[in-house]
Motif scaffolding. Structure first.
Motif, short mmCIF file in Angstrom:
data_model
loop_
_atom_site.label_atom_id
_atom_site.label_comp_id
_atom_site.label_asym_id
_atom_site.label_seq_id
_atom_site.Cartn_x
_atom_site.Cartn_y
_atom_site.Cartn_z
N THR A 58 0.84 -1.21 0.00
CA THR A 58 0.00 0.00 0.00
C THR A 58 0.87 1.25 0.00
N GLN A 59 1.94 1.19 0.76
CA GLN A 59 2.87 2.33 0.81
C GLN A 59 3.46 2.62 -0.56
N VAL A 60 3.88 1.57 -1.27
CA VAL A 60 4.47 1.75 -2.60
C VAL A 60 3.43 2.26 -3.59
N SER A 61 2.22 1.70 -3.55
CA SER A 61 1.17 2.13 -4.47
C SER A 61 0.79 3.59 -4.23
N LEU A 62 0.69 4.00 -2.97
CA LEU A 62 0.38 5.40 -2.66
C LEU A 62 1.52 6.32 -3.08
N TYR A 63 2.75 5.84 -2.94
CA TYR A 63 3.90 6.65 -3.38
C TYR A 63 3.81 6.94 -4.88
N ILE A 64 3.53 5.89 -5.66
CA ILE A 64 3.42 6.08 -7.11
C ILE A 64 2.24 6.99 -7.45
N ALA A 65 1.13 6.85 -6.72
CA ALA A 65 -0.05 7.66 -6.99
C ALA A 65 0.21 9.14 -6.69
N PHE A 66 0.78 9.43 -5.54
CA PHE A 66 1.06 10.82 -5.19
C PHE A 66 2.16 11.41 -6.07
N LEU A 67 3.09 10.57 -6.51
CA LEU A 67 4.10 11.04 -7.45
C LEU A 67 3.46 11.47 -8.76
N ALA A 68 2.50 10.68 -9.24
CA ALA A 68 1.78 11.05 -10.46
C ALA A 68 1.03 12.37 -10.26
N ALA A 69 0.45 12.57 -9.08
CA ALA A 69 -0.27 13.81 -8.81
C ALA A 69 0.68 15.00 -8.80
N ILE A 70 1.86 14.83 -8.22
CA ILE A 70 2.84 15.92 -8.18
C ILE A 70 3.32 16.27 -9.59
N ILE A 71 3.55 15.23 -10.41
CA ILE A 71 3.96 15.48 -11.80
C ILE A 71 2.87 16.26 -12.54
N ASP A 72 1.62 15.88 -12.33
CA ASP A 72 0.50 16.60 -12.94
C ASP A 72 0.50 18.07 -12.52
N MET A 73 0.68 18.31 -11.24
CA MET A 73 0.57 19.68 -10.73
C MET A 73 1.74 20.54 -11.16
N ILE A 74 2.92 19.96 -11.29
CA ILE A 74 4.10 20.77 -11.66
C ILE A 74 4.18 20.96 -13.17
N ILE A 75 4.25 19.85 -13.91
CA ILE A 75 4.44 19.95 -15.36
C ILE A 75 3.15 20.33 -16.06
N GLY A 76 2.06 19.62 -15.76
CA GLY A 76 0.81 19.85 -16.47
C GLY A 76 0.25 21.25 -16.26
N VAL A 77 0.26 21.73 -15.01
CA VAL A 77 -0.29 23.05 -14.73
C VAL A 77 0.55 24.14 -15.38
N ALA A 78 1.87 24.05 -15.23
CA ALA A 78 2.75 25.07 -15.82
C ALA A 78 2.63 25.08 -17.35
N TYR A 79 2.63 23.91 -17.96
CA TYR A 79 2.55 23.80 -19.42
C TYR A 79 1.22 24.35 -19.93
N GLY A 80 0.12 23.95 -19.30
CA GLY A 80 -1.19 24.41 -19.74
C GLY A 80 -1.40 25.90 -19.52
N ALA A 81 -0.91 26.43 -18.40
CA ALA A 81 -1.08 27.86 -18.12
C ALA A 81 -0.30 28.71 -19.10
N ILE A 82 0.93 28.33 -19.41
CA ILE A 82 1.74 29.09 -20.36
C ILE A 82 1.14 29.03 -21.75
#
Length: 342
Positions: free
Chosen positions: A140-164
């Motif tokens: 569960t710890q590993v699965s949550l790590y991968i899930a939150f990592l995907a969320a962080i990638i979305d928030m950093i790369i996806g938000v910046a790319y879409g806003a620009i």
């Protein structure tokens, strides 16, 4: 009738004294956007229950391996395939935690007595004698790590790319959107397989695959909202006052996009958990002796008829996690999206 009127004091018929200075006074305390959203979330019982369940699961993911006192990869073949046995619940006949196992022919045996095992394995053991309670929470710890990592990638790369892309528009927007169209046309599974050819199967290859294509959906949503907001009066006023483009994006646009970003992030997390479980189930995810919810379900599926607890328990946990995240995401959408308000 007249006698009843005579009994009423004259003060009752005096005109009311109204204070015109308080005619527009608001007695209810003012709420910020986030306070109002939190109040709406609290009214959604399903979202509150999901939040509590999610917090408990996250806590258990880190405390579970410590509570058991065992290592997730320690093998003891002499204790292989033991059923669940929990102290205090072993004497409750209608609960499946008494250490007994029912055979396909209907006979009931007690592997703990047969193998002379004095220890308690709360969720049983796997074919190599590893403690499933420890492996479940480690997975569960590993699965949550991968899930939150995907969320962080979305928030950093996806938000910046879409806003620009949405803010500047024009030729830059055309070029950036052609890039996203190419990336969104590449299946994530193909990217994972390519990463496995270069790297070894595991968390690193899954992380890189999600970093390449996982943020595209978030960037398209943020771009669409930015195209609406950039023509609003507060953005034009900020430009008139001489603020830089970067300040306008991060100071004015992103705070107004916070609701959309949070909602999409919350839906990203269960999708990432399911994606990791799917990859592990087909053998492209984590490799032994590492554990995730997907690997546990894959291992339990192989012995489902003989030892069903080895698959049922991790399947229940991953189902609860995905349902909790989705219901919380629905509650946040209702609270943060003005179009969903009653």
């Amino acid at each position: 009738m007249a006698s009843n009127l005579e009994k009423l004091p004259k003060e009752k018929f005096a005109p009311a004294i109204l204070d015109s200075s308080k005619s527009e006074e608001i007695n209810k305390p003012s709420l910020s956007f986030w306070q109002d959203a939190w109040m709406r979330v609290r009214k959604n019982k399903a979202a509150v229950v999901s939040l509590v369940v999610m917090v408990l699961l996250i806590i258990m993911a880190f405390l579970g391996p410590l509570i058991s006192g065992r290592e997730y990869d320690t093998q003891n073949v002499a204790h292989a395939n033991l059923p669940p046995k929990i102290p205090g619940l072993e004497n409750v006949s209608w609960l499946p935690f008494d250490g007994e196992k029912k055979l396909p022919n209907g006979n009931v045996i007690n592997p703990y007595e047969q193998k002379k095992v004095d220890e308690y394995y709360w969720f049983g053991t796997d074919p190599l004698g590893r403690d499933l309670f420890t492996r479940l929470w480690k997975g569960t710890q590993v699965s949550l790590y991968i899930a939150f990592l995907a969320a962080i990638i979305d928030m950093i790369i996806g938000v910046a790319y879409g806003a620009i892309s949405g803010y500047y528009g024009g030729r830059l927007d055309n070029v950036m959107q052609r890039i996203t169209e190419v990336l969104i046309g590449i299946p994530t599974l193909v990217v994972v397989i390519l990463m496995i050819l270069v790297l070894e199967p595991g968390i690193l290859s899954i992380t890189i695959a999600m970093s390449i294509t996982g943020w595209v959906g978030m960037s398209r949503v943020v771009r669409a909202q930015t195209l609406k907001l950039r023509e609003q009066e507060f953005v034009l006023a900020s430009k008139t006052l001489g603020n830089s483009d970067g300040r306008i994006i991060f100071k004015h646009l992103l705070p107004n996009l916070a609701g959309v970003i949070i909602i999409n992030t919350m839906f990203t997390i269960p999708n990432a958990i399911f994606f990791e479980a799917f990859l592990s189930f087909i053998g492209l995810g984590l490799q032994a002796p590492n554990a995730s919810l997907g690997t546990l379900i894959d291992e339990g599926y192989k012995v489902l008829r003989l030892h069903p607890h080895e698959m049922i328990i991790p399947a229940i946990v991953i189902s609860v996690i995905m349902v909790a995240f989705n219901m919380l995401a629905d509650g946040l959408r209702d609270a943060l999206d003005p179009k969903m308000r009653d």
